[in-house]
Design a protein around this motif. Structure first.
Motif, PDB file in Angstrom:
ATOM      1  N   ILE A   5       0.774  -1.041   0.055  1.00  0.00           N
ATOM      2  CA  ILE A   5       0.016  -0.019  -0.076  1.00  0.00           C
ATOM      3  C   ILE A   5       0.894   1.356  -0.166  1.00  0.00           C
ATOM      4  CG2 ILE A   5      -1.791   1.413   1.365  1.00  0.00           C
ATOM      5  CD1 ILE A   5      -2.763  -1.104  -0.141  1.00  0.00           C
ATOM      6  N   SER A   6       2.022   1.010   0.664  1.00  0.00           N
ATOM      7  CA  SER A   6       2.969   2.589   0.902  1.00  0.00           C
ATOM      8  C   SER A   6       3.507   2.846  -0.638  1.00  0.00           C
ATOM      9  CB  SER A   6       4.051   2.207   1.722  1.00  0.00           C
ATOM     10  OG  SER A   6       4.758   3.238   1.553  1.00  0.00           O
ATOM     11  N   ALA A   7       3.932   1.683  -1.397  1.00  0.00           N
ATOM     12  CA  ALA A   7       4.539   1.887  -2.619  1.00  0.00           C
ATOM     13  C   ALA A   7       3.308   2.352  -3.630  1.00  0.00           C
ATOM     14  CB  ALA A   7       4.939   0.703  -3.488  1.00  0.00           C
ATOM     15  N   VAL A   8       1.999   1.879  -3.628  1.00  0.00           N
ATOM     16  CA  VAL A   8       0.966   2.397  -4.416  1.00  0.00           C
ATOM     17  C   VAL A   8       0.757   3.914  -4.125  1.00  0.00           C
ATOM     18  CG1 VAL A   8      -1.535   2.261  -4.848  1.00  0.00           C
ATOM     19  CG2 VAL A   8      -0.047   0.353  -4.415  1.00  0.00           C
ATOM     20  N   ASP A   9       0.720   4.255  -2.710  1.00  0.00           N
ATOM     21  CA  ASP A   9       0.383   5.576  -2.257  1.00  0.00           C
ATOM     22  C   ASP A   9       1.424   6.562  -2.686  1.00  0.00           C
ATOM     23  OD1 ASP A   9      -0.794   7.526  -0.264  1.00  0.00           O
ATOM     24  OD2 ASP A   9       0.946   7.440   0.745  1.00  0.00           O
ATOM     25  N   VAL A  10       2.690   6.033  -2.659  1.00  0.00           N
ATOM     26  CA  VAL A  10       3.777   7.060  -3.135  1.00  0.00           C
ATOM     27  C   VAL A  10       3.660   7.413  -4.701  1.00  0.00           C
ATOM     28  CG1 VAL A  10       6.411   7.146  -3.451  1.00  0.00           C
ATOM     29  CG2 VAL A  10       5.561   6.486  -1.331  1.00  0.00           C
ATOM     30  N   THR A  11       3.177   6.208  -5.407  1.00  0.00           N
ATOM     31  CA  THR A  11       3.183   6.377  -6.856  1.00  0.00           C
ATOM     32  C   THR A  11       1.975   7.155  -7.209  1.00  0.00           C
ATOM     33  OG1 THR A  11       3.964   4.040  -7.128  1.00  0.00           O
ATOM     34  CG2 THR A  11       2.627   5.056  -8.899  1.00  0.00           C
ATOM     35  N   LEU A  12       0.923   7.036  -6.503  1.00  0.00           N
ATOM     36  CA  LEU A  12      -0.448   7.899  -6.901  1.00  0.00           C
ATOM     37  C   LEU A  12      -0.004   9.494  -6.552  1.00  0.00           C
ATOM     38  CD1 LEU A  12      -3.188   5.435  -5.874  1.00  0.00           C
ATOM     39  CD2 LEU A  12      -2.380   5.824  -8.208  1.00  0.00           C
ATOM     40  N   LYS A  13       0.569   9.666  -5.443  1.00  0.00           N
ATOM     41  CA  LYS A  13       0.887  10.930  -5.122  1.00  0.00           C
ATOM     42  C   LYS A  13       2.024  11.660  -5.880  1.00  0.00           C
ATOM     43  CE  LYS A  13       0.321  10.666   0.026  1.00  0.00           C
ATOM     44  NZ  LYS A  13       1.032  10.446   1.310  1.00  0.00           N
ATOM     45  N   SER A  14       2.991  10.922  -6.338  1.00  0.00           N
ATOM     46  CA  SER A  14       4.081  11.613  -7.206  1.00  0.00           C
ATOM     47  C   SER A  14       3.495  11.851  -8.443  1.00  0.00           C
ATOM     48  CB  SER A  14       5.131  10.656  -7.231  1.00  0.00           C
ATOM     49  OG  SER A  14       4.938   9.360  -7.719  1.00  0.00           O
ATOM     50  N   SER A  15       2.795  10.785  -9.195  1.00  0.00           N
ATOM     51  CA  SER A  15       2.160  11.011 -10.415  1.00  0.00           C
ATOM     52  C   SER A  15       1.048  12.092 -10.360  1.00  0.00           C
ATOM     53  CB  SER A  15       1.570   9.434 -10.655  1.00  0.00           C
ATOM     54  OG  SER A  15       2.407   8.530 -10.833  1.00  0.00           O
ATOM     55  N   THR A  16       0.216  11.951  -9.632  1.00  0.00           N
ATOM     56  CA  THR A  16      -0.886  13.029  -9.638  1.00  0.00           C
ATOM     57  C   THR A  16      -0.311  14.405  -9.458  1.00  0.00           C
ATOM     58  OG1 THR A  16      -2.433  11.422  -8.583  1.00  0.00           O
ATOM     59  CG2 THR A  16      -2.971  13.625  -8.453  1.00  0.00           C
ATOM     60  N   LEU A  17       0.601  14.628  -8.627  1.00  0.00           N
ATOM     61  CA  LEU A  17       1.197  15.940  -8.290  1.00  0.00           C
ATOM     62  C   LEU A  17       1.920  16.358  -9.539  1.00  0.00           C
ATOM     63  CD1 LEU A  17       2.444  15.954  -4.899  1.00  0.00           C
ATOM     64  CD2 LEU A  17       0.593  17.217  -5.575  1.00  0.00           C
ATOM     65  N   SER A  18       2.652  15.561 -10.202  1.00  0.00           N
ATOM     66  CA  SER A  18       3.503  15.885 -11.336  1.00  0.00           C
ATOM     67  C   SER A  18       2.267  16.281 -12.607  1.00  0.00           C
ATOM     68  CB  SER A  18       4.380  14.662 -11.603  1.00  0.00           C
ATOM     69  OG  SER A  18       3.879  13.557 -11.959  1.00  0.00           O
ATOM     70  N   ILE A  19       1.464  15.285 -12.755  1.00  0.00           N
ATOM     71  CA  ILE A  19       0.461  15.444 -13.776  1.00  0.00           C
ATOM     72  C   ILE A  19      -0.229  17.142 -13.713  1.00  0.00           C
ATOM     73  CG2 ILE A  19      -1.773  15.135 -14.684  1.00  0.00           C
ATOM     74  CD1 ILE A  19       0.684  13.683 -15.938  1.00  0.00           C
TER      75      ILE A  19
END
Length: 233
Positions: free
Chosen positions: A23-37
């Protein structure tokens, strides 16, 4: 074959039990990807619109440059960002290396050419008949721009979805800039790489299933938007 089936079974239980590391890896991925977009849309969409809508000196050069940057490898973007934010770089004092903010910067730079180039193509490809119809209403330039953006809304959203798909699956920037630090900067892709090297196939498969699910959802949205916009992005 047995270890694959065993890995799939274990991966299923990891997902069902909401394994904290997964869940931590998924959370980091979604946060970084969403902010960058979000950042790349705010910066890139106006630039792409200007590139596709207005005529100015050097327009073809900038279009060629943005099209060329579409194919830039993620590790090259990671290398450039690393050079600027490492201790010896000009922005080293901000301590962005091996942080989520650093990953967001790198992924924003990765998504920018996609947003700029594809949105410019969408604006250029707008039907001339529609443009003439809007022009016949005697709109001001501001009203004209808002009308064009509204007419192309499905195409521009499709551009953002396509860029999000590219960012969420990248591994070079997350590995070089984030450093793959457990609980902090470890993304889905870097975790898959690490767990596979360790022989932990179950975690790698679980994360792979999550990534495939996100990619399927994005492609479904993209297919729907393309159908609505009747364009090819």
């Amino acid at each position: 074959m047995d270890f694959i089936l065993s890995g799939l079974k274990e991966a299923f239980w990891l997902l069902v039990n909401l394994d904290p590391e997964t869940i931590s890896a998924v959370d980091v991925t979604l946060k970084s990807s969403t902010l960058s977009i979000i950042f790349s849309i705010v910066i890139g969409l106006p630039l792409g619109f200007c590139l596709g809508f207005f005529q100015f000196p050097g327009r073809k050069f900038f279009k060629l440059l943005s099209d060329t940057l579409l194919a830039i490898p993620t590790v090259v973007v990671g290398l450039i960002v690393y050079a600027f934010i490492s201790n010896r770089g000009p922005f080293g004092s901000y301590e962005l290396l091996y942080t989520l903010s650093g990953i967001v910067i790198g992924q924003t730079l990765l998504a920018l050419p996609i947003i700029i180039s594809l949105s410019a193509t969408a604006v250029e490809g707008m039907e001339k008949k529609l443009y003439l119809t809007l022009a016949s209403f005697g709109l001001t330039m501001s009203q004209m721009i808002r009308s064009v953006v509204w007419e192309l809304r499905h195409a521009l959203i499709a551009v953002a979805v396509a860029a999000y798909g590219r960012v969420i699956a990248e591994v070079g920037i997350a590995m070089m800039i984030g450093g793959n630090i457990k609980w902090f900067t470890r993304t889905i892709t870097t975790a898959i790489s690490l767990e596979t090297n360790k022989g932990e196939f179950a975690t790698g498969i679980a994360l792979g299933l999550v990534l495939i699910s996100i990619a399927f959802l994005l492609n479904f949205v993209l297919f729907f938007l393309k159908k609505r916009a009747r364009i090819v992005v």
